[in-house]
Design an enzyme around this catalytic site. Structure first.
Site, PDB file in Angstrom:
ATOM      1  N   LYS A  14       0.874  -1.186   0.000  1.00  8.07           N
ATOM      2  CA  LYS A  14       0.000   0.000   0.000  1.00  8.07           C
ATOM      3  C   LYS A  14       0.903   1.226   0.000  1.00  8.07           C
ATOM      4  CE  LYS A  14      -3.697  -1.807   2.904  1.00  8.07           C
ATOM      5  NZ  LYS A  14      -4.200  -1.740   4.279  1.00  8.07           N
ATOM      6  N   ARG A  90       6.218   1.785   7.122  1.00  9.84           N
ATOM      7  CA  ARG A  90       5.586   1.192   8.299  1.00  9.84           C
ATOM      8  C   ARG A  90       6.328  -0.108   8.600  1.00  9.84           C
ATOM      9  NH1 ARG A  90       0.460  -2.681   8.811  1.00  9.84           N
ATOM     10  NH2 ARG A  90       0.258  -2.638  11.064  1.00  9.84           N
ATOM     11  N   ASP A 147       5.009   0.086  14.658  1.00 12.38           N
ATOM     12  CA  ASP A 147       3.724  -0.129  15.345  1.00 12.38           C
ATOM     13  C   ASP A 147       3.901  -0.260  16.852  1.00 12.38           C
ATOM     14  OD1 ASP A 147       2.483  -0.221  12.915  1.00 12.38           O
ATOM     15  OD2 ASP A 147       1.396  -2.070  13.298  1.00 12.38           O
ATOM     16  N   ASN A 210     -10.803  -5.294  12.212  1.00 10.23           N
ATOM     17  CA  ASN A 210     -10.691  -6.757  12.167  1.00 10.23           C
ATOM     18  C   ASN A 210      -9.668  -7.221  13.200  1.00 10.23           C
ATOM     19  OD1 ASN A 210     -11.681  -9.162  11.044  1.00 10.23           O
ATOM     20  ND2 ASN A 210      -9.801  -9.393   9.878  1.00 10.23           N
ATOM     21  N   PHE A 283     -18.226  -7.448  10.860  1.00 13.32           N
ATOM     22  CA  PHE A 283     -19.249  -7.040  11.825  1.00 13.32           C
ATOM     23  C   PHE A 283     -20.551  -6.617  11.155  1.00 13.32           C
ATOM     24  CE2 PHE A 283     -15.708  -7.426  14.535  1.00 13.32           C
ATOM     25  CZ  PHE A 283     -16.169  -7.480  15.842  1.00 13.32           C
ATOM     26  N   GLU A 334     -15.070   3.635  13.994  1.00 12.60           N
ATOM     27  CA  GLU A 334     -15.491   4.836  13.256  1.00 12.60           C
ATOM     28  C   GLU A 334     -16.885   4.702  12.651  1.00 12.60           C
ATOM     29  OE1 GLU A 334     -12.496   5.641  10.265  1.00 12.60           O
ATOM     30  OE2 GLU A 334     -10.899   5.292  11.731  1.00 12.60           O
ATOM     31  N   ASN A 335     -17.241   3.480  12.260  1.00 14.41           N
ATOM     32  CA  ASN A 335     -18.455   3.293  11.443  1.00 14.41           C
ATOM     33  C   ASN A 335     -19.538   2.451  12.093  1.00 14.41           C
ATOM     34  OD1 ASN A 335     -17.395   4.621   8.970  1.00 14.41           O
ATOM     35  ND2 ASN A 335     -15.878   2.992   9.129  1.00 14.41           N
ATOM     36  N   GLU A 384      -3.038   6.659   9.933  1.00 15.49           N
ATOM     37  CA  GLU A 384      -1.682   6.180  10.218  1.00 15.49           C
ATOM     38  C   GLU A 384      -0.679   6.698   9.195  1.00 15.49           C
ATOM     39  OE1 GLU A 384      -1.908   1.870  11.943  1.00 15.49           O
ATOM     40  OE2 GLU A 384      -3.758   2.215  10.847  1.00 15.49           O
TER      41      GLU A 384
END
Length: 400
Positions: A14, A90, A147, A210, A283, A334-335, A384
């Protein structure tokens, strides 16, 4: 300063090209199926999504393709590679070596390599990405953002396990914690939104996705977190069990006639809300099954998840001698207004009242507690990549 932020997985990469001054994302994308057939790069820039199908045999090929996309005359965002001022990587595990982000040198790369046994799934891919970038852009400064680093401020009584001390000295078995970049970003952002100095606040940050973890952030420093030696400890997660009685491992080995490795694989990939529900680790699927179809096991999975989060919030309020701010972040945090309400129900004794109307928010910064609450409850979307870019900028600026 234009900073390329890279996050390498075993077969993915990414990236975001960020203008660090204002956090503007100039381009972002994902290289998938690296080292596998049908490799694909999805590149987003200027409101366009470009899909590039090209074989990428390793991370070096992937980074070359990313750089080609960034300078492309049709859909690129920079004229040439010299516009990239720095690269922020990262890195999942920095062990006890790193308490903050660092400029990558040969010694730093060796230390990251020494941490492979602590993060065998993640660090090798992170190292591949660093080496590939160094080969392609040898003169561009590179920074590693860990991290684990944010949690290196935990006191010894919080990070040590009550097992023979020699295992800590010999093998560095201790709590490390993860999602540190996210916990750092949302705690700092929450303080900014409230216009209060972070050094005066007791903040509980709930990174619920997750993979999920919670951190106790006192005066801007992490003093405890729910993930441990590995990201398997702590909360019930999508497919991870979280904390269980260690004796269950030997018991299952005996009953199922399987190896320790197989049990750990079950705990990592077939447990959590997926294991309890038997339906999904997502979820949204569980909420549909529980609330629309009345599925009892889906409801149970949600109950187990929420209960563990609730219990951890309470214990961290105790560890800090109180709490001023509770922050929800990441995919579910957040959602998921229903999940947030479910978690907070019964925690009002901490000093907040949930505003049910404000709690309907999804994916936006918001204070969701009532105006007269002593404790602020907030939603702060994590970022992040921006945190990695800011850390990278700070370190590169210090070299000048």
């Amino acid at each position: 300063m234009k900073i390329l932020v890279i996050n390498c997985g075993s077969s993915s990469l990414k990236y975001q090209l960020i203008e660090s001054k204002d956090g503007n994302v100039l381009a972002k994308g994902l290289a998938e199926r690296i080292g596998i057939n049908d490799s694909l790069l999805t590149h987003n820039a200027n409101g366009e999504k470009i899909k590039i199908k090209k074989d990428m045999k390793d991370h070096k090929d992937a980074i070359k393709l990313v750089l080609d996309a960034l300078v492309n005359s049709d859909y690129g965002v920079i004229k040439d590679m010299s516009e990239i001022d720095a690269v922020g990587h990262r890195v999942v595990h920095g062990g006890e070596y790193f308490t903050s982000s660092v400029l990558i040198t040969d010694d730093v790369l060796k230390a990251i390599t020494d941490c492979i046994e602590l993060a065998p799934l993640h660090n090798p891919a992170n190292i591949e990405g660093i080496k590939a970038c160094k080969q392609i852009m040898p003169d561009v400064p590179m920074v590693a953002v860990f991290d684990t680093a944010f949690h290196q401020t935990m006191p010894d009584y919080a990070y040590l396990y009550p097992i023979p001390y020699e295992y800590y000295t010999k093998y560095k078995i201790r709590k490390y914690g993860f999602h540190g970049t996210s916990h750092k970003y949302v705690s700092q952002r929450a303080a900014e939104i409230l216009n209060k100095p972070i050094e005066s606040l007791k903040i509980i940050t709930c990174h619920l996705g997750n993979g999920s973890s919670i951190a106790a952030v006192k005066n801007g420093k992490s003093i405890d977190t729910s993930m441990g030696f590995t990201p398997l400890e702590g909360l019930a997660m999508g497919t991870r069990s979280g904390s269980i009685d260690p004796s269950i491992i030997s018991y299952l080995m005996e009953k199922e006639n399987i190896s320790a490795e197989e049990v750990v694989n079950i705990l990592n990939k077939k447990s959590g809300v997926y294991g309890i529900s038997g339906i999904s680790s997502d979820f949204r699927d569980l909420e549909d099954a529980a609330f629309k179809n009345g599925d009892k096991r889906a409801q149970l999975a949600l109950n187990v998840f929420a209960y563990r989060v609730k219990k951890t919030i309470g214990s961290y309020a105790a560890a800090m001698g109180g709490v001023d701010v509770i922050v929800f972040t990441a995919g579910i945090g957040e959602n998921g207004p229903e999940i947030r309400e479910f978690i907070l129900d019964g925690l009002e004794f901490l000093g907040f009242k949930l505003d049910k109307e404000k709690n309907k928010v999804r994916g936006e910064e918001a204070i969701i507690s009532t105006a007269d609450s002593k404790v602020n409850v907030m939603v702060v979307p994590t970022n992040e990549e921006y945190m990695i870019a800011k850390d990278t900028e700070k370190i590169v600026e210090s070299l000048k």
